[in-house]
Design an enzyme around this catalytic site. Structure first.
Site, PDB file in Angstrom:
ATOM      1  N   CYS A 179      72.283  11.304  29.031  1.00 47.49           N
ATOM      2  CA  CYS A 179      71.511  10.735  27.931  1.00 47.49           C
ATOM      3  C   CYS A 179      71.922   9.275  27.847  1.00 47.49           C
ATOM      4  CB  CYS A 179      71.872  11.475  26.641  1.00 47.49           C
ATOM      5  SG  CYS A 179      71.104  10.752  25.179  1.00 47.49           S
ATOM      6  N   ASP A 204      72.208  16.467  27.186  1.00 44.73           N
ATOM      7  CA  ASP A 204      71.230  15.492  26.694  1.00 44.73           C
ATOM      8  C   ASP A 204      70.760  15.967  25.326  1.00 44.73           C
ATOM      9  OD1 ASP A 204      69.294  13.340  26.748  1.00 44.73           O
ATOM     10  OD2 ASP A 204      67.756  14.807  27.227  1.00 44.73           O
ATOM     11  N   SER A 205      69.994  15.110  24.656  1.00 45.19           N
ATOM     12  CA  SER A 205      69.437  15.498  23.356  1.00 45.19           C
ATOM     13  C   SER A 205      68.360  16.572  23.517  1.00 45.19           C
ATOM     14  CB  SER A 205      68.827  14.277  22.675  1.00 45.19           C
ATOM     15  OG  SER A 205      67.821  13.723  23.501  1.00 45.19           O
ATOM     16  N   CYS A 244      66.068   5.915  29.949  1.00 42.15           N
ATOM     17  CA  CYS A 244      66.130   7.124  29.108  1.00 42.15           C
ATOM     18  C   CYS A 244      65.845   8.271  30.059  1.00 42.15           C
ATOM     19  CB  CYS A 244      65.082   7.070  28.003  1.00 42.15           C
ATOM     20  SG  CYS A 244      64.883   8.638  27.127  1.00 42.15           S
ATOM     21  N   GLU A 257      58.940  15.765  25.924  1.00 41.28           N
ATOM     22  CA  GLU A 257      59.333  17.080  25.375  1.00 41.28           C
ATOM     23  C   GLU A 257      58.119  18.011  25.296  1.00 41.28           C
ATOM     24  OE1 GLU A 257      62.407  18.383  23.971  1.00 41.28           O
ATOM     25  OE2 GLU A 257      63.485  16.683  24.793  1.00 41.28           O
ATOM     26  N   HIS A 304      64.531  11.021  29.664  1.00 38.35           N
ATOM     27  CA  HIS A 304      63.224  11.681  29.508  1.00 38.35           C
ATOM     28  C   HIS A 304      62.152  10.985  30.353  1.00 38.35           C
ATOM     29  CE1 HIS A 304      64.968  13.625  25.965  1.00 38.35           C
ATOM     30  NE2 HIS A 304      63.883  14.368  25.852  1.00 38.35           N
TER      31      HIS A 304
HETATM   32  N1  DGL Z   1      67.078  11.344  26.871  1.00 39.88           N
HETATM   33  C1  DGL Z   1      67.848  10.535  26.012  1.00 39.88           C
HETATM   34  C2  DGL Z   1      68.170   9.173  26.571  1.00 39.88           C
HETATM   35  O1  DGL Z   1      68.358   9.107  27.748  1.00 39.88           O
HETATM   36  C3  DGL Z   1      67.565  10.521  24.573  1.00 39.88           C
HETATM   37  C4  DGL Z   1      66.176  10.577  24.054  1.00 39.88           C
HETATM   38  C5  DGL Z   1      66.237  10.765  22.554  1.00 39.88           C
HETATM   39  O2  DGL Z   1      66.811  11.764  22.132  1.00 39.88           O
HETATM   40  O3  DGL Z   1      65.754   9.888  21.813  1.00 39.88           O
HETATM   41  O4  DGL Z   1      68.291   8.203  25.898  1.00 39.88           O
END
Ligand code: DGL
Length: 275
Positions: free
Chosen positions: A77, A14-15, A188, A156, A190
């Protein structure tokens, strides 16, 4: 499939820390599998970047995991899954599992009134990844999408139940609340970290879909199909790699996973960009 192949770990990237929501689901669905996680914490967020940059980063992240000798890659992600999944599948000849299709299938199964909301990064929403996947499965479903970019830094930062998180969630979700959706896709990885606040603000009668649960089931089906399950019986272990200092990652990971996370290694960004 030969023995050596089955005993390799599953790679997950993931990012940033968002993919840990998928790690949590994978660890309960496939408890004996070893996992290697990469969080590109130096370059997060991906969701506000161009498609070309997301493709470039996604390929670099996947290659990093290939070099760790993984048997499959989970693109944990949604942003990368919605933009670069085919590029990653074409570049590497191992199973690659994304977030969008499993999440869309889950949402279509859950909805009764056929009104589904989707929240995600700007890139995921602009690319209409979920609405296309949902409408492909059932053209009669209405999909309402909303980008919620500030949820990523809040997650985060570990602001799981902070007042600022409530205020921002209220601002983002008020229009979806008026649209009588019965299902909301957390599009997402996150966002499940903020699920309690999101649930409270959207209302208790809206079902939240965590695409991590759906994708963990998709990974299991893929391991079945490719005969790639490990023969091990003991609890699998997880190794974590990040591209920036791991202090915050460790803190939020421990809060979210509810256990000590010690084996986090920082890698140099150069390692990603030169390979
Ligand atoms: N967690 C990621 C997603 O599912 C990316 C969040 C990001 O880096 O903007 O899209």
């Amino acid at each position: 499939m030969n023995f050596m192949e089955k005993e390799k770990p599953i790679g997950v990237f993931d990012s940033g820390i968002g993919g840990l929501t998928v790690v949590k689901r994978l660890a309960s669905t496939l408890p004996v599998e070893n996992l290697v996680y990469f969080g590109d914490t130096a370059r997060v967020p991906y969701g506000s970047k161009s498609n070309a940059t997301v493709v470039e980063y996604g390929l670099q992240d996947a290659r990093f995991l290939i070099n760790k000798n993984v048997k499959a890659i989970v693109v944990a992600c949604n942003t990368v899954s919605s933009i670069a999944l085919n590029e990653i599948k074409n570049a590497f000849h191992i199973p690659v599992i994304g977030m969008i299709e499993p999440g869309a299938e889950f949402a279509v199964r859950e909805t009764n009134n056929k009104r589904i909301g989707v929240i995600g990064t700007r890139a995921t929403i602009m690319n209409q990844a979920y609405s296309n996947a949902i409408k492909k499965l059932n053209p009669g479903v209405e999909v309402f999408e909303k980008a919620c970019p500030l949820f990523v830094p809040l997650a985060e930062e570990g602001w799981i139940k902070h007042q600022a998180t409530y205020d921002i969630a209220e601002e983002y979700l008020k229009e979806l609340r008026d649209l009588e959706i019965d299902t909301l896709v957390l599009g997402c990885t996150h966002y499940p970290i903020l699920a309690e606040v999101i649930q409270e603000v959207i209302g208790k009668n809206v079902k939240l879909v965590d695409s991590g649960i759906a994708s963990a089931e998709a990974v299991m089906r893929e391991l079945d199909r490719c005969d790639l399950h490990t023969n091990a019986y003991s609890q699998g272990h997880q190794d974590y790699f990040v591209s920036d200092i791991p202090v915050k990652f460790k803190e939020v990971a421990e809060l979210f996973l509810g256990k000590n996370v010690n084996n986090i290694q920082k890698i140099d960004l150069e390692m990603l960009t030169v390979i």
